[in-house]
Scaffold this motif. Structure first.
Motif, mmCIF file in Angstrom:
data_model
loop_
_atom_site.group_PDB
_atom_site.id
_atom_site.type_symbol
_atom_site.label_atom_id
_atom_site.label_comp_id
_atom_site.label_asym_id
_atom_site.label_seq_id
_atom_site.Cartn_x
_atom_site.Cartn_y
_atom_site.Cartn_z
ATOM 1 N N THR A 108 1.787 -6.275 -6.128
ATOM 2 C CA THR A 108 0.379 -6.626 -5.920
ATOM 3 C C THR A 108 0.235 -7.667 -4.814
ATOM 4 N N ILE A 109 1.084 -8.687 -4.855
ATOM 5 C CA ILE A 109 1.035 -9.738 -3.826
ATOM 6 C C ILE A 109 1.302 -9.146 -2.444
ATOM 7 N N VAL A 110 2.336 -8.325 -2.347
ATOM 8 C CA VAL A 110 2.696 -7.723 -1.062
ATOM 9 C C VAL A 110 1.605 -6.766 -0.587
ATOM 10 N N SER A 111 1.028 -5.996 -1.517
ATOM 11 C CA SER A 111 -0.004 -5.024 -1.146
ATOM 12 C C SER A 111 -1.260 -5.707 -0.628
ATOM 13 N N ILE A 112 -1.679 -6.783 -1.290
ATOM 14 C CA ILE A 112 -2.870 -7.505 -0.828
ATOM 15 C C ILE A 112 -2.630 -8.078 0.564
ATOM 16 N N PHE A 113 -1.455 -8.646 0.764
ATOM 17 C CA PHE A 113 -1.117 -9.187 2.089
ATOM 18 C C PHE A 113 -1.107 -8.078 3.140
ATOM 19 N N ALA A 114 -0.509 -6.928 2.797
ATOM 20 C CA ALA A 114 -0.449 -5.807 3.739
ATOM 21 C C ALA A 114 -1.844 -5.250 4.018
ATOM 22 N N LEU A 115 -2.697 -5.235 2.992
ATOM 23 C CA LEU A 115 -4.058 -4.725 3.153
ATOM 24 C C LEU A 115 -4.846 -5.587 4.139
ATOM 25 N N LEU A 116 -4.762 -6.904 3.969
ATOM 26 C CA LEU A 116 -5.470 -7.822 4.862
ATOM 27 C C LEU A 116 -4.899 -7.749 6.284
ATOM 28 N N MET A 117 -3.572 -7.617 6.369
ATOM 29 C CA MET A 117 -2.949 -7.464 7.692
ATOM 30 C C MET A 117 -3.466 -6.197 8.381
ATOM 31 N N GLY A 118 -3.509 -5.096 7.630
ATOM 32 C CA GLY A 118 -3.957 -3.835 8.204
ATOM 33 C C GLY A 118 -5.408 -3.838 8.607
ATOM 34 N N PHE A 119 -6.224 -4.614 7.888
ATOM 35 C CA PHE A 119 -7.650 -4.677 8.197
ATOM 36 C C PHE A 119 -7.950 -5.508 9.440
ATOM 37 N N PHE A 120 -7.245 -6.643 9.607
ATOM 38 C CA PHE A 120 -7.687 -7.619 10.597
ATOM 39 C C PHE A 120 -6.646 -8.009 11.653
ATOM 40 N N LYS A 278 -5.062 5.546 6.086
ATOM 41 C CA LYS A 278 -3.727 4.959 5.961
ATOM 42 C C LYS A 278 -3.784 3.457 5.706
ATOM 43 N N LYS A 279 -4.876 2.820 6.102
ATOM 44 C CA LYS A 279 -5.027 1.395 5.814
ATOM 45 C C LYS A 279 -5.045 1.143 4.309
ATOM 46 N N TYR A 280 -5.502 2.129 3.540
ATOM 47 C CA TYR A 280 -5.554 1.994 2.084
ATOM 48 C C TYR A 280 -4.332 2.609 1.403
ATOM 49 N N SER A 281 -3.800 3.690 1.966
ATOM 50 C CA SER A 281 -2.704 4.390 1.291
ATOM 51 C C SER A 281 -1.375 3.663 1.403
ATOM 52 N N ILE A 282 -1.132 2.988 2.548
ATOM 53 C CA ILE A 282 0.151 2.305 2.729
ATOM 54 C C ILE A 282 0.358 1.183 1.708
ATOM 55 N N PRO A 283 -0.645 0.300 1.458
ATOM 56 C CA PRO A 283 -0.433 -0.719 0.405
ATOM 57 C C PRO A 283 -0.197 -0.117 -0.977
ATOM 58 N N VAL A 284 -0.868 0.992 -1.300
ATOM 59 C CA VAL A 284 -0.673 1.627 -2.610
ATOM 60 C C VAL A 284 0.762 2.132 -2.747
ATOM 61 N N SER A 285 1.344 2.560 -1.640
ATOM 62 C CA SER A 285 2.720 3.060 -1.689
ATOM 63 C C SER A 285 3.699 1.981 -2.134
ATOM 64 N N ALA A 286 3.325 0.703 -1.974
ATOM 65 C CA ALA A 286 4.206 -0.385 -2.417
ATOM 66 C C ALA A 286 4.442 -0.304 -3.922
ATOM 67 N N PHE A 287 3.409 0.011 -4.692
ATOM 68 C CA PHE A 287 3.553 0.143 -6.142
ATOM 69 C C PHE A 287 4.431 1.332 -6.503
ATOM 70 N N ILE A 288 4.166 2.460 -5.854
ATOM 71 C CA ILE A 288 4.905 3.681 -6.167
ATOM 72 C C ILE A 288 6.387 3.519 -5.836
ATOM 73 N N LEU A 289 6.679 2.990 -4.657
ATOM 74 C CA LEU A 289 8.071 2.832 -4.258
ATOM 75 C C LEU A 289 8.773 1.755 -5.081
ATOM 76 N N THR A 290 8.036 0.743 -5.515
ATOM 77 C CA THR A 290 8.638 -0.282 -6.377
ATOM 78 C C THR A 290 9.076 0.321 -7.704
ATOM 79 N N ILE A 291 8.223 1.136 -8.308
ATOM 80 C CA ILE A 291 8.568 1.776 -9.589
ATOM 81 C C ILE A 291 9.764 2.705 -9.421
ATOM 82 N N ILE A 292 9.764 3.502 -8.328
ATOM 83 C CA ILE A 292 10.897 4.400 -8.085
ATOM 84 C C ILE A 292 12.176 3.594 -7.897
ATOM 85 N N ALA A 293 12.104 2.515 -7.125
ATOM 86 C CA ALA A 293 13.290 1.699 -6.851
ATOM 87 C C ALA A 293 13.862 1.101 -8.128
#
Length: 361
Positions: A108-120, A278-293
């Motif tokens: 969640t922390i990484v995704s929020i940071f990535a989301l803000l980075m991707g937006f601005f 992709k600005k929205y899908s890439i942060p969501v992938s952090a959760f999916i890949l974390t669970i798989i890992a």
């Protein structure tokens, strides 16, 4: 949050940061080795090179952060498994889902940071990265960075323009056509010119060998002129749009740009929508890949950490492959961009659920 949560979350974030700090310098070194000759040939100022690599770091860190995150989670979770720390945690009565909680907090922390980075932040870095690349590193880059052939644009509700090709050096378009329509979609006026040249000094256009046709009720008025200076409501960007313009816009500007292009009937609208989604899908992938890992590396294997990393690298490349393939298909085919962008997350989300159920057993 108890001691175990803090311990895992600290390892999660610190390993991810270390992974970035390890791979980014390697990427810079490889990029320098490939492009140093062209930089020296073009006598690029050191200040511009420094700014390019700052943009390079931000651009690629955002692009590849799900992969770095995935590999870092596999790395430190495999170490926990090899040291039998996970067995001790689960043996104390903590369920696997409870064990997974600090990982999801970290994601969640990484995704929020990535989301803000991707937006601005990333759009500005993308603009600097691409501008430098087309200006100094690509042959004939000034022409390649813009759409210069068969440009068809809707300027507003009633005006359409077309140019067969555009020369960026002379800022001249060839075989120019402008059509204006009435509210009932009947043609009102049409202008055709062999050439149209942009005059940057006074923001006007010069038409060469042009013909105007004014549609009347009983007959049309046709006039031909060898040359004329005039103004239009459209801008130079409409005659020769930048290829990567969507990547350089912040979230609000990108939404406004897409609405404007949709009203114009732009043929590149799917490309712009892929960038937005992709600005929205890439942060969501952090959760999916974390669970798989976690599901892949939480179990102690005979091959040790090397086996887990091999599986992880294979899955990471599969994710990148799916992401690129469906991104291109969304731009070039009839597949809805929203569906194409989210297919990798959907497919790997199903895989994550399957692996998580097996890991819980």
């Amino acid at each position: 949050m108890n001691i175990i949560d803090k311990y895992i979350l600290k390892r999660y974030l610190s390993t991810f940061v270390v992974m970035l700090l390890l791979f980014i310098p390697i990427g810079i070194v490889i990029d320098v080795s490939e492009k140093i000759n062209r930089m020296l040939q073009n006598k690029v100022p050191f200040g511009e090179i420094a700014m390019y690599y700052l943009d390079f770091v931000i651009y690629f860190a955002n692009l590849l952060f799900p992969i770095f995150l995935f590999l870092s989670v596999i790395w430190f979770t495999s170490k926990l498994a090899n040291n039998t720390e996970i067995i001790a945690i689960l043996s104390s009565g903590i369920s696997f889902m409870r064990f997974l909680r600090p990982y999801l907090i970290g994601a969640t922390i990484v995704s929020i940071f990535a989301l803000l980075m991707g937006f601005f932040i990333v759009p500005k870095a993308s603009e600097g990265f691409n501008s430098f690349r087309y200006k100094y590193l690509k042959g004939n880059g000034a022409n390649k960075m813009r759409q210069t052939a068969d440009v068809y644009r809707q300027v507003n509700d009633s005006t359409f323009i077309y140019v067969q090709n555009f020369n960026t050096n002379s800022q001249t378009a060839f075989n120019f056509t402008l059509e204006q329509f009435n509210k009932d979609n009947t043609l009102n006026q049409k202008i055709v010119a062999n050439r149209i040249k942009w005059n940057e000094k006074d923001s006007t256009y010069t038409l060469f060998n042009y013909t105007t046709r004014k549609v009347g009720i009983d007959s049309d008025i046709i006039q031909t002129f060898p040359k004329k200076d005039t103004t239009f409501t459209f801008e130079l960007e409409d005659l020769t749009p930048t290829v990567y313009v969507a990547e350089t816009l912040t979230l609000g500007d990108l939404n406004n740009f897409i609405e404007k292009e949709r009203a114009r009937g732009s043929g590149n609208i799917n490309t712009y929508l892929v960038v937005l989604y992709k600005k929205y899908s890439i942060p969501v992938s952090a959760f999916i890949l974390t669970i798989i890992a976690v599901a892949v590396s939480a179990m102690k294997r005979r091959g040790g950490m090397g086996m887990n990393l091999a599986i992880g690298i294979g899955l990471a490349f599969a994710f990148v492959f799916f992401d690129k393939i469906f991104g291109v298909m969304a731009e070039k085919s009839s597949i809805p961009p929203l569906l194409a962008v989210w297919i990798p997350n959907i497919a790997f989300g199903i895989l994550a659920i399957y692996l998580l159920r097996n890991a819980r057993r």
